[in-house]
Write an enzyme that holds these catalytic residues in place. Structure first.
Site, PDB file in Angstrom:
ATOM      1  N   TYR A 103    -118.867  65.601 -63.803  1.00  0.00           N
ATOM      2  CA  TYR A 103    -118.557  65.193 -62.423  1.00  0.00           C
ATOM      3  C   TYR A 103    -117.971  63.770 -62.414  1.00  0.00           C
ATOM      4  CZ  TYR A 103    -119.455  63.773 -57.540  1.00  0.00           C
ATOM      5  OH  TYR A 103    -119.325  63.296 -56.253  1.00  0.00           O
ATOM      6  N   LYS A 142    -114.179  62.490 -61.219  1.00  0.00           N
ATOM      7  CA  LYS A 142    -113.913  61.510 -60.168  1.00  0.00           C
ATOM      8  C   LYS A 142    -113.047  60.358 -60.703  1.00  0.00           C
ATOM      9  CE  LYS A 142    -115.840  63.652 -56.834  1.00  0.00           C
ATOM     10  NZ  LYS A 142    -115.028  64.127 -55.698  1.00  0.00           N
TER      11      LYS A 142
HETATM   12  N1  LIG Z   1    -122.725  62.887 -51.221  1.00  0.00           N
HETATM   13  C1  LIG Z   1    -122.471  61.841 -51.984  1.00  0.00           C
HETATM   14  O1  LIG Z   1    -123.362  61.033 -52.288  1.00  0.00           O
HETATM   15  C2  LIG Z   1    -121.083  61.590 -52.472  1.00  0.00           C
HETATM   16  C3  LIG Z   1    -120.820  60.365 -53.083  1.00  0.00           C
HETATM   17  C4  LIG Z   1    -119.542  60.094 -53.526  1.00  0.00           C
HETATM   18  C5  LIG Z   1    -118.551  61.039 -53.373  1.00  0.00           C
HETATM   19  N2  LIG Z   1    -118.829  62.222 -52.772  1.00  0.00           N
HETATM   20  C6  LIG Z   1    -117.745  63.174 -52.632  1.00  0.00           C
HETATM   21  O2  LIG Z   1    -117.552  63.470 -51.261  1.00  0.00           O
HETATM   22  C7  LIG Z   1    -116.995  64.777 -51.140  1.00  0.00           C
HETATM   23  C8  LIG Z   1    -117.820  65.581 -50.177  1.00  0.00           C
HETATM   24  O3  LIG Z   1    -119.115  65.738 -50.725  1.00  0.00           O
HETATM   25  P1  LIG Z   1    -120.402  66.111 -49.876  1.00  0.00           P
HETATM   26  O4  LIG Z   1    -121.503  65.238 -50.367  1.00  0.00           O
HETATM   27  O5  LIG Z   1    -120.073  66.169 -48.438  1.00  0.00           O
HETATM   28  O6  LIG Z   1    -120.680  67.560 -50.496  1.00  0.00           O
HETATM   29  P2  LIG Z   1    -120.930  68.956 -49.808  1.00  0.00           P
HETATM   30  O7  LIG Z   1    -121.330  69.872 -50.903  1.00  0.00           O
HETATM   31  O8  LIG Z   1    -121.843  68.799 -48.646  1.00  0.00           O
HETATM   32  O9  LIG Z   1    -119.473  69.328 -49.281  1.00  0.00           O
HETATM   33  C9  LIG Z   1    -118.458  69.743 -50.160  1.00  0.00           C
HETATM   34  C10 LIG Z   1    -117.669  70.831 -49.487  1.00  0.00           C
HETATM   35  O10 LIG Z   1    -116.659  71.271 -50.411  1.00  0.00           O
HETATM   36  C11 LIG Z   1    -116.576  72.678 -50.325  1.00  0.00           C
HETATM   37  N3  LIG Z   1    -116.053  73.240 -51.560  1.00  0.00           N
HETATM   38  C12 LIG Z   1    -116.624  73.247 -52.784  1.00  0.00           C
HETATM   39  N4  LIG Z   1    -115.854  73.927 -53.653  1.00  0.00           N
HETATM   40  C13 LIG Z   1    -114.775  74.360 -52.960  1.00  0.00           C
HETATM   41  C14 LIG Z   1    -113.633  75.117 -53.309  1.00  0.00           C
HETATM   42  N5  LIG Z   1    -113.451  75.596 -54.548  1.00  0.00           N
HETATM   43  N6  LIG Z   1    -112.712  75.371 -52.360  1.00  0.00           N
HETATM   44  C15 LIG Z   1    -112.890  74.906 -51.101  1.00  0.00           C
HETATM   45  N7  LIG Z   1    -113.954  74.203 -50.706  1.00  0.00           N
HETATM   46  C16 LIG Z   1    -114.890  73.932 -51.630  1.00  0.00           C
HETATM   47  C17 LIG Z   1    -118.024  73.131 -50.078  1.00  0.00           C
HETATM   48  O11 LIG Z   1    -118.082  74.433 -49.541  1.00  0.00           O
HETATM   49  C18 LIG Z   1    -118.518  72.055 -49.126  1.00  0.00           C
HETATM   50  O12 LIG Z   1    -118.294  72.402 -47.769  1.00  0.00           O
HETATM   51  C19 LIG Z   1    -116.955  65.344 -52.557  1.00  0.00           C
HETATM   52  O13 LIG Z   1    -115.667  65.154 -53.099  1.00  0.00           O
HETATM   53  C20 LIG Z   1    -117.966  64.510 -53.294  1.00  0.00           C
HETATM   54  O14 LIG Z   1    -117.729  64.494 -54.676  1.00  0.00           O
HETATM   55  C21 LIG Z   1    -120.077  62.521 -52.307  1.00  0.00           C
END
Ligand SMILES: NC(=O)c1ccc[n+]([C@@H]2O[C@H](COP(=O)([O-])OP(=O)(O)OC[C@H]3O[C@@H](n4cnc5c(N)ncnc54)[C@H](O)[C@@H]3O)[C@@H](O)[C@H]2O)c1
Length: 291
Positions: free
Chosen positions: A191, A195
């Site tokens: 992961y 990123k």
């Molecule tokens: N939550 C954190 O702490 C955090 C920190 C830094 C970065 N991020 C990034 O923020 C973004 C959102 O993360 P989140 O925490 O809201 O996660 P989440 O799992 O709640 O949301 C991710 C969404 O992506 C969708 N998804 C996954 N695979 C997919 C695919 N193949 N096609 C289409 N949709 C797909 C899922 O269905 C989900 O709705 C991500 O890129 C994550 O890496 C999150």
């Protein structure tokens, strides 16, 4: 008018310097997204949905693209809350970002419907917490397929339409602070690497597309959030109950963040307010990477 410090000349007051509300009724008009069209992948829930909501509040029509058969209940709540009052609209299309042809087709259909495409946010991603020594080799590309190829192909599909409809605009790739540092206690090497790849992708695309729309740019930047309380992270806490406290202590503010704390960043990045920013990383992590 007021007196200058030395008392010799009159200087305009701050009220006099501000735009005349009669002639410029819109405050901070560089943030206005009225009539603009965006796609947000991963917008069915979590961070993507919250960022999409902010863009709609600024007047945009936003299509959330996600693989969930139905968006989360939260999506319907947001849709109801927004209603038509901001002039924008929140819509949903089911899509798996691994299917590049589908992404291309859906983004093209959206652009054709509105005669424009102004940019995107790529938030779709998955996470897998496994020590590197145990990480199954065949699972590595599975994650990169979504977290890297999915982001790459969405950005390209979107750029194609922006060029076709002569829309300079902006793309925000959601990366993570985990693309910049090793996130303490989180054994998620693949992961984290995905990123880091997204951060680099933002710089490469920014360079290629700086004048791509008849001399105008498609700006490309990366958002690097710290720990956010979303469904993805709640799953991490289920798996390791001590993780929450460790993460809270990991940044200077001593707490985790909420999706709404990134709304301003999305609006800034996708609007003209950031017109001189491209190839950059917006790091919003409570100071995690700063000490
Ligand atoms: N939550 C954190 O702490 C955090 C920190 C830094 C970065 N991020 C990034 O923020 C973004 C959102 O993360 P989140 O925490 O809201 O996660 P989440 O799992 O709640 O949301 C991710 C969404 O992506 C969708 N998804 C996954 N695979 C997919 C695919 N193949 N096609 C289409 N949709 C797909 C899922 O269905 C989900 O709705 C991500 O890129 C994550 O890496 C999150």
């Amino acid at each position: 008018m007021s007196r200058d410090r030395d008392g010799t000349a009159d200087a305009p007051t701050i009220q006099e310097k501000l735009p005349d509300p009669q002639r410029a009724p819109l405050r901070l008009s560089e943030f206005d997204l009225q009539d603009k069209v965006f796609v947000v992948t991963g917008g069915g829930r979590g961070l993507g949905l919250t960022l999409a909501e902010a863009l709609v509040e600024a007047g945009a029509k936003v299509y959330c693209l996600d693989r969930l058969p139905e968006p989360d209940d939260e999506f319907r709540d947001v849709q109801t809350r927004l209603g038509p009052k901001y002039g924008g609209e929140l819509l949903y299309d089911r899509i798996d970002v691994r299917q590049a042809d589908d992404v291309d087709r859906v983004v093209a259909r959206i652009a054709q419907r509105h005669g424009r495409m102004d940019g995107c946010v790529t938030a779709a991603a998955v996470q897998n917490v496994t020590p590197a020594l145990d990480y199954p080799a065949d699972k590595i590309m599975e994650m990169l397929d979504i977290n890297y190829k999915g982001v790459y192909c969405t950005a390209v599909s979107c750029a194609r339409q922006m060029i076709k409809y002569d829309c300079a605009g902006s793309i925000l790739l959601v990366a993570s602070m985990s693309g910049l540092v090793a996130n303490r206690r989180l054994t998620s090497s693949v992961y984290n690497s995905s990123k880091a790849a997204v951060c680099q992708l933002s710089r490469s695309l920014a360079m290629e597309w700086a004048k791509i729309v008849n001399g105008k740019p498609i700006r490309v930047n990366a958002l690097c959030p710290g720990n956010i309380i979303t469904p993805m992270v709640l799953k991490n806490f289920e798996d390791d109950p001590k993780l929450k406290a460790a993460w809270e202590q990991g940044n200077m503010l001593g707490r985790l963040s909420h999706p709404h704390e990134y709304r301003g960043a999305a609006l800034f990045a996708l609007s003209d307010a950031s017109s001189f920013m491209t190839g950059s990383q917006l790091v919003i992590d409570g100071g995690y990477t700063a000490w």
